[in-house]
Design an enzyme around this catalytic site. Structure first.
Site, short mmCIF file in Angstrom:
data_model
loop_
_atom_site.label_atom_id
_atom_site.label_comp_id
_atom_site.label_asym_id
_atom_site.label_seq_id
_atom_site.Cartn_x
_atom_site.Cartn_y
_atom_site.Cartn_z
N MET A 1 -20.11 -36.34 -13.54
CA MET A 1 -18.92 -37.11 -13.88
C MET A 1 -18.46 -37.98 -12.72
O MET A 1 -18.04 -39.13 -12.92
CB MET A 1 -17.79 -36.18 -14.33
CG MET A 1 -16.60 -36.91 -14.93
SD MET A 1 -17.02 -37.80 -16.46
CE MET A 1 -16.89 -36.48 -17.67
N LYS B 1 0.82 -1.22 0.00
CA LYS B 1 0.00 0.00 0.00
C LYS B 1 0.85 1.26 0.00
O LYS B 1 0.53 2.25 -0.68
CB LYS B 1 -0.93 -0.02 1.21
CG LYS B 1 -2.00 1.05 1.18
CD LYS B 1 -3.02 0.83 2.30
CE LYS B 1 -4.16 1.84 2.22
NZ LYS B 1 -5.18 1.58 3.28
#
Length: 599
Positions: free
Chosen positions: A487, A175
């Site tokens: 699946m 920052k």
């Protein structure tokens, strides 16, 4: 007469020029027009700099959506996708999308906020070591510790993401670096992409000598074809040499689906014609493929009679899993262009009759084993629906999730451009489809974009319906709902003695009501006779729309190569009675019609 409009000013020119403002201008200089993200504390200076900047920011509803959207943007456009998140959970939520980009070689730049440099290593609020966390899944990672480092880091990040085999690059941005004065920094100048190496003449001669001896050649095309911008050269090579071709999941569309030499996809759910041809060929010409386990089946028995010519940009792939009798490293466009005419001349001059018989046999098998779309009964047959939709939307970009529907799309959609087929290949990440479709739509607002999803995958990033609605993106969603993790259920049926464990999704919500709650047009279809009209209504919708399709819970994907078996040992629905299968493989044997092979 009105005064000419003034160009929009970036955020860097409307406030004190700090590191965040410099970065916004650098992104513009790199050609970025769209980025996907979600703000938070540690990235807030960057979002402040975005205010009023000439960049289009797409606010997703979860950071994973941002990574997948940037991923879809990059896959569809070939340009670098950019996503942004804050530190801590914001960064960690990007990880799956970053890994997907790495494994499928997608160019991305990922920008994460980080706590101020003085707080790093103190377990500060929302501090995570995203640099270390992502190290195994990026081409490179950077931490900017001083504002003066930004010009080098940004230039390198985009150069690395684009160069060679593409991939994701991380920029972790503390920052205080974002807030530091950047008035002294020069305007950003993009770094040139690394030159692509030319193939060595000696390797080209070796490849030519081997291909010219072939009686039963097969071309095995992979995702490197589209990554190397070599689709046109690949098609020219196949047309000139008249060799039958098979394609991986990521290469679908490199050769049009209806091309007479295209035998289809190979591998676990590939076509019988493609797998049989590879198992019986004597020379396998591999173009930009990496012998992935889902393509090869049992590797020790893959293409057991073949000598291998392997062409790839990445030297690390040549010989990694299968010995290459002739390895050609370099630019695929130059490699294919250099080999096309000499190979065609040699192949036509030698063993011509044997190859004509081989080609005819491969094509006859493709016709004999072609998919059928005359399923009996009144239930919706997913392959038939997808085939019909591909006919109605032949130029659509299809963003697909992962599961049975992913394989049905691969098997039954008629692709003619690999950049129109977006799917999580190597990682197999559920939740990919909807945000990837958003990215694809943002890279070309005029494109027709369709998301094909399953009920399991769809709920993983369902919140991105809000993103569709906010930006009015006309993405069309086809949701195939079998009320199960299809699946996994199929494998439990076939290989785990029908012990169905934690696959029941019968308590799914009303997906039509869910979509409408987000302000998206939706309808349901559950009878085969209603499919045609439902698809036409879906495609005619002016904005985003969803079609909820009820399909049989017991529907399976066929054919299937069982685990630890070679690709000649494919199963169809009629073979289920022979299960359970042995878990050990067998010696390679000729297939049932191999007596028709030329000598």
């Amino acid at each position: 007469m009105d005064a000419p409009a003034q160009p929009m000013e970036s955020g860097a020119t409307t406030r004190a020029r700090n590191g965040a403002c410099w970065l916004v201008d650098a992104l513009v200089a790199e050609g970025v027009d769209t980025l996907f993200g979600y703000p938070g504390g540690a990235i807030m200076p960057f979002y402040d700099a975005l205010h009023g900047a000439p960049l289009r920011h797409v606010l997703v509803r979860h950071e994973q959506g941002a990574a997948f959207a940037a991923n879809g943007y990059a896959r569809a456009s070939g340009r670098v996708g950019v996503c942004v998140a804050t530190s801590g959970p914001g960064a960690s939520n990007l990880v799956t999308g970053i890994a997907d980009a790495m494994l499928d070689s997608v160019p991305m730049v990922v920008i994460t906020g980080q706590v101020a440099t003085g707080l790093m290593g103190t377990d500060a609020f929302q501090e995570l070591d995203v640099f270390g966390m992502t190290m195994p899944m990026v081409k490179h990672g950077f931490i900017a510790r001083r504002v003066d480092e930004l010009p080098r880091l940004v230039g390198e990040a985009f150069r690395i993401a684009r160069s060679g085999r593409p991939g994701p690059v991380l920029i972790d941005l503390p920052k205080d670096v974002q807030l530091a004065c950047a008035a002294h920094l020069p305007a950003h100048a993009p770094s040139p992409v690394d030159a692509v190496p030319r193939p060595a003449d000696a390797s080209l001669h070796e490849a030519l000598a081997l291909i010219s001896q072939a009686r039963r050649p097969v071309v095995y095309g992979g995702g490197g074809i589209v990554l190397g911008d070599a689709v046109r050269d690949f098609r020219t090579f196949v047309d000139a040499t008249q060799m039958p071709a098979v394609l991986t999941l990521k290469a679908l569309g490199a050769l049009p689906s209806e091309h007479p030499l295209n035998l289809g996809m190979l591998g676990m759910h590939g076509s019988r014609a493609a797998n049989t041809a590879v198992q019986e060929c004597d020379v396998l010409v591999v173009v930009g493929a990496r012998f992935d386990d889902r393509a090869t089946g049992k590797l020790a028995e893959f293409a057991p009679f073949a000598r291998v010519v392997h062409m790839d940009l990445d030297a690390g792939e040549i010989g990694k899993l299968r010995h290459a009798d002739a390895g050609v490293r370099g630019d695929l466009r130059r490699t294919l262009a250099a080999l096309t005419l000499p190979c065609a001349a040699q192949l036509h001059a030698r063993h011509g009759e044997a190859r004509r018989q081989w080609r005819a046999l491969c094509q006859q098998r493709a016709r004999a084993h072609a998919a059928r779309y005359d399923a009996p009964g009144d239930a919706v047959h997913a392959p038939s629906l997808l085939r019909r939709l591909s006919t109605l939307a032949p130029s659509a970009i299809v963003a697909c999730d992962v599961g049975q529907h992913q394989m049905w799309v691969a098997q039954h959609w008629r692709f003619d451009d690999p950049r129109r087929h977006l799917t999580s290949g190597a990682l197999g990440a559920m939740g990919f489809g909807l945000p990837a479709a958003i990215g694809a739509q943002m890279q070309d607002p005029r494109a027709q974009v369709i998301c094909v999803s399953g009920d399991g995958s769809f709920l993983m990033n369902v919140q991105e319906l809000a993103t569709l609605r906010r930006y009015g993106l006309p993405v069309k969603i086809v949701l195939l709902d079998n009320r199960a993790l299809g699946m996994v259920r199929q494998w439990q049926e076939l290989f785990f003695d029908r012990r169905y464990s934690e696959i029941d999704l019968s308590d799914n919500p009303d997906f039509v009501a869910v979509a409408r709650a987000f302000g998206i047009e939706a309808r349901r279809v559950e009878r085969a006779g209603d499919v045609g009209a439902a698809l036409e209504v879906l495609l005619a919708a002016r904005g985003p729309a969803l079609l909820h399709v009820a399909i049989d819970t017991g529907a399976n994907v066929w054919p299937l190569v069982p685990p630890n078996h070679n690709n000649a040992q494919m199963l169809d629905a009629d073979d289920v009675a022979s299960l359970p299968l042995a878990t050990t493989g067998s010696e390679p044997t000729p297939t049932e019609d191999s007596h028709a092979l030329p000598a």
